[in-house]
Design a protein around this motif. Structure first.
Motif, PDB file in Angstrom:
ATOM      1  N   ASN A 159       0.817  -1.218   0.000  1.00 35.43           N
ATOM      2  CA  ASN A 159       0.000   0.000   0.000  1.00 35.43           C
ATOM      3  C   ASN A 159       0.847   1.263   0.000  1.00 35.43           C
ATOM      4  N   LYS A 160       2.086   1.142   0.503  1.00 32.29           N
ATOM      5  CA  LYS A 160       2.995   2.288   0.473  1.00 32.29           C
ATOM      6  C   LYS A 160       3.587   2.478  -0.925  1.00 32.29           C
ATOM      7  N   VAL A 161       3.601   1.380  -1.701  1.00 34.37           N
ATOM      8  CA  VAL A 161       4.152   1.444  -3.055  1.00 34.37           C
ATOM      9  C   VAL A 161       3.099   1.903  -4.055  1.00 34.37           C
ATOM     10  N   THR A 162       1.895   1.309  -3.975  1.00 33.64           N
ATOM     11  CA  THR A 162       0.839   1.615  -4.933  1.00 33.64           C
ATOM     12  C   THR A 162      -0.530   1.473  -4.296  1.00 33.64           C
ATOM     13  N   ASP A 163      -1.461   2.296  -4.753  1.00 31.81           N
ATOM     14  CA  ASP A 163      -2.840   2.159  -4.290  1.00 31.81           C
ATOM     15  C   ASP A 163      -3.704   1.446  -5.323  1.00 31.81           C
ATOM     16  N   GLU A 164      -3.071   0.932  -6.374  1.00 38.09           N
ATOM     17  CA  GLU A 164      -3.798   0.200  -7.410  1.00 38.09           C
ATOM     18  C   GLU A 164      -4.195  -1.190  -6.920  1.00 38.09           C
ATOM     19  N   GLU A 165      -5.330  -1.641  -7.405  1.00 38.89           N
ATOM     20  CA  GLU A 165      -5.736  -3.019  -7.150  1.00 38.89           C
ATOM     21  C   GLU A 165      -5.055  -3.921  -8.168  1.00 38.89           C
ATOM     22  N   PHE A 166      -4.389  -4.957  -7.689  1.00 40.99           N
ATOM     23  CA  PHE A 166      -3.729  -5.884  -8.604  1.00 40.99           C
ATOM     24  C   PHE A 166      -4.253  -7.293  -8.366  1.00 40.99           C
ATOM     25  N   ASP A 167      -3.935  -8.174  -9.300  1.00 36.94           N
ATOM     26  CA  ASP A 167      -4.440  -9.547  -9.244  1.00 36.94           C
ATOM     27  C   ASP A 167      -4.153 -10.201  -7.904  1.00 36.94           C
ATOM     28  N   SER A 168      -5.191 -10.761  -7.304  1.00 38.73           N
ATOM     29  CA  SER A 168      -5.095 -11.548  -6.063  1.00 38.73           C
ATOM     30  C   SER A 168      -4.748 -10.714  -4.835  1.00 38.73           C
ATOM     31  N   LYS A 169      -4.755  -9.386  -4.934  1.00 37.62           N
ATOM     32  CA  LYS A 169      -4.537  -8.585  -3.733  1.00 37.62           C
ATOM     33  C   LYS A 169      -5.632  -8.841  -2.713  1.00 37.62           C
ATOM     34  N   SER A 170      -6.845  -9.030  -3.204  1.00 41.98           N
ATOM     35  CA  SER A 170      -7.963  -9.307  -2.293  1.00 41.98           C
ATOM     36  C   SER A 170      -7.776 -10.630  -1.560  1.00 41.98           C
ATOM     37  N   LYS A 171      -7.020 -11.564  -2.172  1.00 40.02           N
ATOM     38  CA  LYS A 171      -6.760 -12.845  -1.525  1.00 40.02           C
ATOM     39  C   LYS A 171      -5.957 -12.662  -0.239  1.00 40.02           C
ATOM     40  N   ILE A 172      -5.070 -11.683  -0.239  1.00 42.57           N
ATOM     41  CA  ILE A 172      -4.268 -11.420   0.960  1.00 42.57           C
ATOM     42  C   ILE A 172      -5.194 -11.022   2.110  1.00 42.57           C
ATOM     43  N   ILE A 173      -6.165 -10.153   1.806  1.00 43.74           N
ATOM     44  CA  ILE A 173      -7.120  -9.722   2.824  1.00 43.74           C
ATOM     45  C   ILE A 173      -7.950 -10.907   3.308  1.00 43.74           C
ATOM     46  N   GLN A 174      -8.379 -11.751   2.387  1.00 42.73           N
ATOM     47  CA  GLN A 174      -9.177 -12.919   2.769  1.00 42.73           C
ATOM     48  C   GLN A 174      -8.401 -13.848   3.694  1.00 42.73           C
ATOM     49  N   TRP A 175      -7.131 -14.040   3.399  1.00 45.29           N
ATOM     50  CA  TRP A 175      -6.328 -14.901   4.254  1.00 45.29           C
ATOM     51  C   TRP A 175      -6.050 -14.252   5.604  1.00 45.29           C
TER      52      TRP A 175
ATOM     53  N   ALA B   1      -0.546 -13.112  -6.029  1.00 42.50           N
ATOM     54  CA  ALA B   1      -0.542 -11.721  -5.568  1.00 42.50           C
ATOM     55  C   ALA B   1       0.828 -11.080  -5.798  1.00 42.50           C
ATOM     56  N   TYR B   2       1.863 -11.859  -5.590  1.00 44.68           N
ATOM     57  CA  TYR B   2       3.227 -11.370  -5.805  1.00 44.68           C
ATOM     58  C   TYR B   2       3.440 -11.001  -7.273  1.00 44.68           C
ATOM     59  N   TYR B   3       3.006 -11.887  -8.173  1.00 44.47           N
ATOM     60  CA  TYR B   3       3.137 -11.607  -9.601  1.00 44.47           C
ATOM     61  C   TYR B   3       2.292 -10.391  -9.993  1.00 44.47           C
ATOM     62  N   GLY B   4       1.113 -10.286  -9.409  1.00 41.56           N
ATOM     63  CA  GLY B   4       0.261  -9.136  -9.691  1.00 41.56           C
ATOM     64  C   GLY B   4       0.898  -7.838  -9.232  1.00 41.56           C
ATOM     65  N   PHE B   5       1.537  -7.885  -8.056  1.00 42.08           N
ATOM     66  CA  PHE B   5       2.217  -6.705  -7.543  1.00 42.08           C
ATOM     67  C   PHE B   5       3.369  -6.295  -8.457  1.00 42.08           C
ATOM     68  N   LYS B   6       4.133  -7.262  -8.923  1.00 44.04           N
ATOM     69  CA  LYS B   6       5.266  -6.950  -9.805  1.00 44.04           C
ATOM     70  C   LYS B   6       4.788  -6.378 -11.136  1.00 44.04           C
ATOM     71  N   ASP B   7       3.633  -6.832 -11.601  1.00 41.15           N
ATOM     72  CA  ASP B   7       3.097  -6.299 -12.849  1.00 41.15           C
ATOM     73  C   ASP B   7       2.765  -4.813 -12.731  1.00 41.15           C
ATOM     74  N   THR B   8       2.314  -4.377 -11.546  1.00 38.04           N
ATOM     75  CA  THR B   8       1.986  -2.965 -11.375  1.00 38.04           C
ATOM     76  C   THR B   8       3.238  -2.088 -11.459  1.00 38.04           C
ATOM     77  N   LEU B   9       4.374  -2.655 -11.149  1.00 36.78           N
ATOM     78  CA  LEU B   9       5.620  -1.889 -11.190  1.00 36.78           C
ATOM     79  C   LEU B   9       6.103  -1.625 -12.600  1.00 36.78           C
ATOM     80  N   LYS B  10       5.559  -2.390 -13.554  1.00 35.27           N
ATOM     81  CA  LYS B  10       5.953  -2.242 -14.952  1.00 35.27           C
ATOM     82  C   LYS B  10       5.101  -1.215 -15.692  1.00 35.27           C
ATOM     83  N   ARG B  11       4.033  -0.774 -15.061  1.00 33.57           N
ATOM     84  CA  ARG B  11       3.117   0.144 -15.766  1.00 33.57           C
ATOM     85  C   ARG B  11       3.634   1.567 -15.743  1.00 33.57           C
TER      86      ARG B  11
END
Length: 239
Positions: free
Chosen positions: A185-201, A229-239
């Motif tokens: 959340n300090k890096v990005t406020d974008e929603e990325f793939d499986s971020k919601s899974k972290i909250i569910q867990w 979620a990790y892969y989704g987070f890394k994808d946001t860094l490429k945008r």
């Protein structure tokens, strides 16, 4: 007269027998122990682990320079090795015996200049390069962003490593997941793939008792979700 040719060595009499007091005092089949206490054994094992990390890191650096390793793979592997290096040295006894990277490599006659430099810098070469590029383009405001990205990456790796070695207890995983959410959340406020899974867990773990741990099926699902979620987070860094 024939003169006897002098031999270049002194002949050994056939009657020679070894002196008994010079014979071995221990069995040659007996294992020689490097340590006599558990504390010494733990220290030697930790130093051996540091040796292995340094050698491996040097090999990873060489592979990256030769383009034998992709950037993503290099970044993940290098970050993990650096984190393991720091983790082992968190022990005061180990840190005292280790002294520093230069002393350790000199004492054990290690030729690992690339690993030594990478440990000195403290971040992968890919992150270091992006840090320089961002700093030159954004007026020097990117250093904090790079540190946040590295921290978030390390948090993901820590959680995945914990699962792989069987640390499935609630009191282990819950705080690690909380660290991930705070870091990303300090890096990005974008929603990325499986971020919601972290909250569910987080919710699932929060509802468990402290003494409870994930089942084998839950552990596999947990690992899969966190990796996505990790892969989704890394994808946001490429945008």
């Amino acid at each position: 007269m024939y003169h006897q040719r002098q031999l270049p060595y002194a002949p050994t009499p056939y009657s020679y027998t070894p002196i008994s007091n010079l014979s071995a005092t221990i069995s040659l089949d007996e294992e020689v122990k490097l340590s006599t206490t558990n504390a010494e054994r733990d220290l030697y094992e930790s130093l051996a682990e540091l040796y292995s990390i340094i050698v491996t890191l040097d090999a990873v650096e060489k592979a990256y320079l030769r383009d034998s390793m992709k950037e993503v793979e290099y970044t993940d592997t290098c970050s993990r090795l650096l984190k393991q290096y720091k983790s082992v040295l968190n022990n005061d006894t180990v840190a005292k015996a280790f002294v520093d990277i230069e002393t350790f490599t000199r004492e054990w006659d290690m030729e690992c200049p690339r690993a030594t430099e990478r440990i000195r810098v403290g971040i992968p070469a890919t992150v270091e390069a992006s840090s320089y590029k961002s700093t030159t383009n954004n007026g020097g405001n990117a250093d904090a962003d790079v540190i946040l990205v590295v921290t978030a990456t390390e948090n993901f790796i820590t959680v995945l490593d914990a699962v792989k070695i069987g640390m499935l207890e609630k009191d282990t995983l819950h705080p690690l997941l909380a660290d991930i959410i705070q870091a990303v959340n300090k890096v990005t406020d974008e929603e990325f793939d499986s971020k919601s899974k972290i909250i569910q867990w987080l919710i699932t773990l929060n509802q468990m008792k402290v003494s409870e741990k994930l089942t084998e099926d839950q552990a596999r699902e947990f690992q899969f979700d966190i990796e996505q979620a990790y892969y989704g987070f890394k994808d946001t860094l490429k945008r």
